[in-house]
Design a protein around this motif. Sequence first.
Motif, short mmCIF file in Angstrom:
data_model
loop_
_atom_site.label_atom_id
_atom_site.label_comp_id
_atom_site.label_asym_id
_atom_site.label_seq_id
_atom_site.Cartn_x
_atom_site.Cartn_y
_atom_site.Cartn_z
N ASP A 44 0.92 -1.51 -0.10
CA ASP A 44 0.02 -0.06 0.07
C ASP A 44 0.81 1.07 0.03
N ALA A 45 2.01 1.18 0.73
CA ALA A 45 2.95 2.38 0.60
C ALA A 45 3.37 2.68 -0.78
N PHE A 46 3.51 1.80 -1.48
CA PHE A 46 4.34 1.95 -2.65
C PHE A 46 3.01 2.45 -3.88
N ALA A 47 1.99 1.83 -3.51
CA ALA A 47 0.80 2.19 -4.37
C ALA A 47 0.48 3.55 -4.03
N GLN A 48 0.47 4.20 -2.91
CA GLN A 48 0.14 5.54 -2.50
C GLN A 48 1.21 6.58 -3.30
N ALA A 49 2.45 6.15 -2.90
CA ALA A 49 3.39 6.91 -3.27
C ALA A 49 3.53 7.18 -4.80
N GLN A 50 3.16 6.03 -5.64
CA GLN A 50 3.29 6.32 -7.02
C GLN A 50 2.07 7.05 -7.36
N LEU A 51 0.89 7.19 -6.72
CA LEU A 51 0.03 7.94 -6.88
C LEU A 51 -0.08 9.52 -6.59
N ASP A 52 0.98 9.71 -5.68
CA ASP A 52 1.12 11.07 -5.33
C ASP A 52 2.35 11.90 -6.05
N ILE A 66 6.38 -6.67 -1.08
CA ILE A 66 5.11 -6.15 -2.30
C ILE A 66 4.56 -7.32 -2.87
N ASN A 67 3.37 -6.94 -2.89
CA ASN A 67 2.42 -7.99 -3.57
C ASN A 67 2.48 -7.45 -5.13
N THR A 68 1.26 -6.86 -5.52
CA THR A 68 1.20 -6.05 -6.75
C THR A 68 0.86 -4.46 -6.78
N VAL A 69 1.48 -3.81 -7.59
CA VAL A 69 1.39 -2.17 -7.72
C VAL A 69 1.06 -2.12 -8.96
N SER A 70 -0.21 -1.47 -9.31
CA SER A 70 -0.55 -0.85 -10.54
C SER A 70 -0.03 0.69 -10.98
N LEU A 71 0.90 0.57 -11.96
CA LEU A 71 1.43 1.87 -12.20
C LEU A 71 0.40 2.35 -13.35
N THR A 72 0.09 3.85 -12.97
CA THR A 72 -0.68 4.42 -14.04
C THR A 72 -0.15 5.68 -14.51
N ARG A 114 6.09 5.64 -19.30
CA ARG A 114 7.65 5.36 -19.25
C ARG A 114 8.13 5.35 -17.90
N VAL A 115 8.48 4.26 -17.45
CA VAL A 115 8.99 3.89 -16.12
C VAL A 115 10.42 3.30 -16.16
N MET A 116 10.99 3.67 -14.85
CA MET A 116 12.42 3.44 -14.72
C MET A 116 12.88 3.19 -13.30
N PHE A 117 13.54 2.00 -13.17
CA PHE A 117 13.84 1.55 -11.95
C PHE A 117 15.45 1.78 -11.93
N SER A 118 15.94 1.93 -10.63
CA SER A 118 17.67 1.99 -10.68
C SER A 118 18.05 1.41 -9.48
N ASP A 119 19.09 0.58 -9.38
CA ASP A 119 19.78 0.43 -8.24
C ASP A 119 18.96 -0.52 -7.23
N PHE A 120 18.68 -1.63 -7.37
CA PHE A 120 17.80 -2.39 -6.61
C PHE A 120 18.12 -3.97 -6.79
N THR A 121 17.68 -4.96 -5.88
CA THR A 121 17.65 -6.28 -6.12
C THR A 121 16.19 -6.76 -6.21
N TYR A 122 15.55 -7.68 -7.04
CA TYR A 122 14.32 -7.94 -7.03
C TYR A 122 14.52 -9.35 -6.45
N ASP A 123 13.68 -9.71 -5.28
CA ASP A 123 13.54 -11.13 -4.87
C ASP A 123 12.40 -11.91 -4.98
N GLY A 124 12.15 -12.71 -6.16
CA GLY A 124 10.94 -13.35 -6.21
C GLY A 124 10.39 -14.26 -5.14
N ASN A 125 11.32 -14.43 -3.97
CA ASN A 125 10.87 -15.18 -3.01
C ASN A 125 10.19 -16.69 -3.43
N ASN A 126 10.53 -17.46 -4.29
CA ASN A 126 10.13 -18.37 -4.88
C ASN A 126 10.05 -19.79 -3.69
#
Length: 619
Positions: A44-52, A66-72, A114-126
């Motif tokens: 929810d924090a990421f979802a609200q941040a991307q709205l603001d 994080i579960n799922t965030v819809s980027l608009t 246009r969406v950009m991500f920089s300097d991170f690790t994604y962990d799919g938690n398989n």
Amino acid sequence: MGILDSPISVPMRAALNGKVNKGELLVNVKDYGAKGDGVTDDTDAFAQAQLDAEKKIKVPAGTYIINTVSLTKSLEFIGEAGTVLKRKGGVNTSTTGHWNPGAAMFELDSPGLRVMFSDFTYDGNNANQTSTEPIGYFLKTYPTATITSSPTTVVINRGNFINGTSGYLLLRGDDVQKRYETFAYLHDCTFSDTVPGKGKGDPSTPSALGYSPTYVLTMDYVRLRTTNFRAEFNSATPTGVYAPCAINGTYYGSTYANSGEAALFMHGTTYLKNMGRSIKSYDDANWNTNNAIGAIDMYGNPDTVFVENVVAVNSQFVTIRSKGSIKNYTVLNASLTNCQRGLQVSASSTGPCEAVVRVGHVAAIGGGMPLVEMVGTSTTDRLRHVSVGSVHLLGPFNNVEGLAVQGAVHARNITRMSLGDTTIVNAVLIGATFVDVQDVAIRGLKIDGTSNAGVGLYVSGGDNITVEQVNINNTAASGINFINNPKKIVLRDGRITNATDYGVFSNTSTSELLVQCIEVDTVGGLSRAFYAGGGNVAFENNKSNATTNLLVASGTRKRERNNSWNAAQAPGTAAPTVGTYSVGDIIWNSAPAASGTMGWVCVTAGTPGTWKTFGSISA
């Protein structure tokens, strides 16, 4: 409660904290309640941040669940050392579906973003996802109900992807007549260790279809550009377990004619380790070509493959593959170690062949043949043009697929092809094969060692075949084999040593064959240096120490001159008085005159031997 404590003032708080860059407000996900503690659900924090946010979102070091965030909207997420985006457990299930909401951590739900991500690790938690064919990604783009002519753009800088399920990036453009494109840019990204795949027919999978994880999947008018791309799989692959693929390009639409055309541009060094879906069946019973997918495989009506430099280790199937319907296939440099096949353009199942292929340099150690393979669909649907600059293949190579007439370098159904500066050492079967290639130019070919009754160079059919500067050694069959009536063959400048039965075997009945300056040294078995099965043949300035120097079939029109087995001929004004000569050697009179002779012939070998005049000239 002060103004800085008010929930509605979070963006203002960020501004007051000095987080402003050229007028663009930079919000911080922690100002929206994100904990980054590896336990709390921060969706929810990421979802609200991307709205603001206006354009940029700061993601400080920490592990964010994080579960799922819809980027608009168009945004940039800025991480730092220690920023980990971890997929919430129990959300990647086989019932979600790739295109349904929730399949990815971030989903682009509006057109033209246009969406950009920089300097991170994604962990799919398989480890905490479903165990049977989980579906889940870091990011997904796909067509929405609203179509725009503006492209969708994804930029990822210095991303590290680990512990994935079905893949990491699911990139899809428009599947109807290319109304818009999707552009993706991956800079200095590393992908590793999704769950392994399962084989076709495996009863443990839904409908026994198996499944194949893919790190980056592109569909329908996606333009993917990478810099220093790295993909590896570090888990074991016992029977029934398959390594994932690094990049796949295909089409989603109902017909390839209106979709597909993904393009791939890979700059810098591309590193691949243990990638690609093996060709072997799930139960280890046989080798099934329908089960295999290349480490990088653009098989669904692709547009372009461009690879500047690839370093691959232990590719489980073809390192870089495409179908013949591709327009441009270019690999400037490839270094392959123990790869099951190497570079391949294969017969097209998505439209006619259009491929123009350019390969700069290939170096391979071990692995499975063929290491360079260029194949059109049929003799009436050929690859247009193939150019291979140089190849160095150091065997031995395996032939676990049981291939018959295929060499370590293999070409078939091509309009025009050139091969330069090629060395093949210890081929398991045939060194190089060319089948129904209309125009072939081979220059600087060295083959040292074949086995299992393999020839050095095998050419079948074609129109114009030119082979120059060839060096073939230690073959289990003939050094060079021409069959099925190439129309015109020119073989010049080279040496064949330690062949079996024949040095050069031209089993053709209608060809025009010219052999010049070829030395055949030490032929075992039948010990025949040259054989011509028919047509118009000419042998000039060749050398042999075989038992039989030249053998031709009945009806062959033969011309020979200045070969080691022919009588020596030279100009002169008299029979020689010094030197050693053989019977049949001729001195042609360089000053012929009326009532004189045409020359002198040696009738008894010796030093200088016995000479007689021949050919009286009338007065």
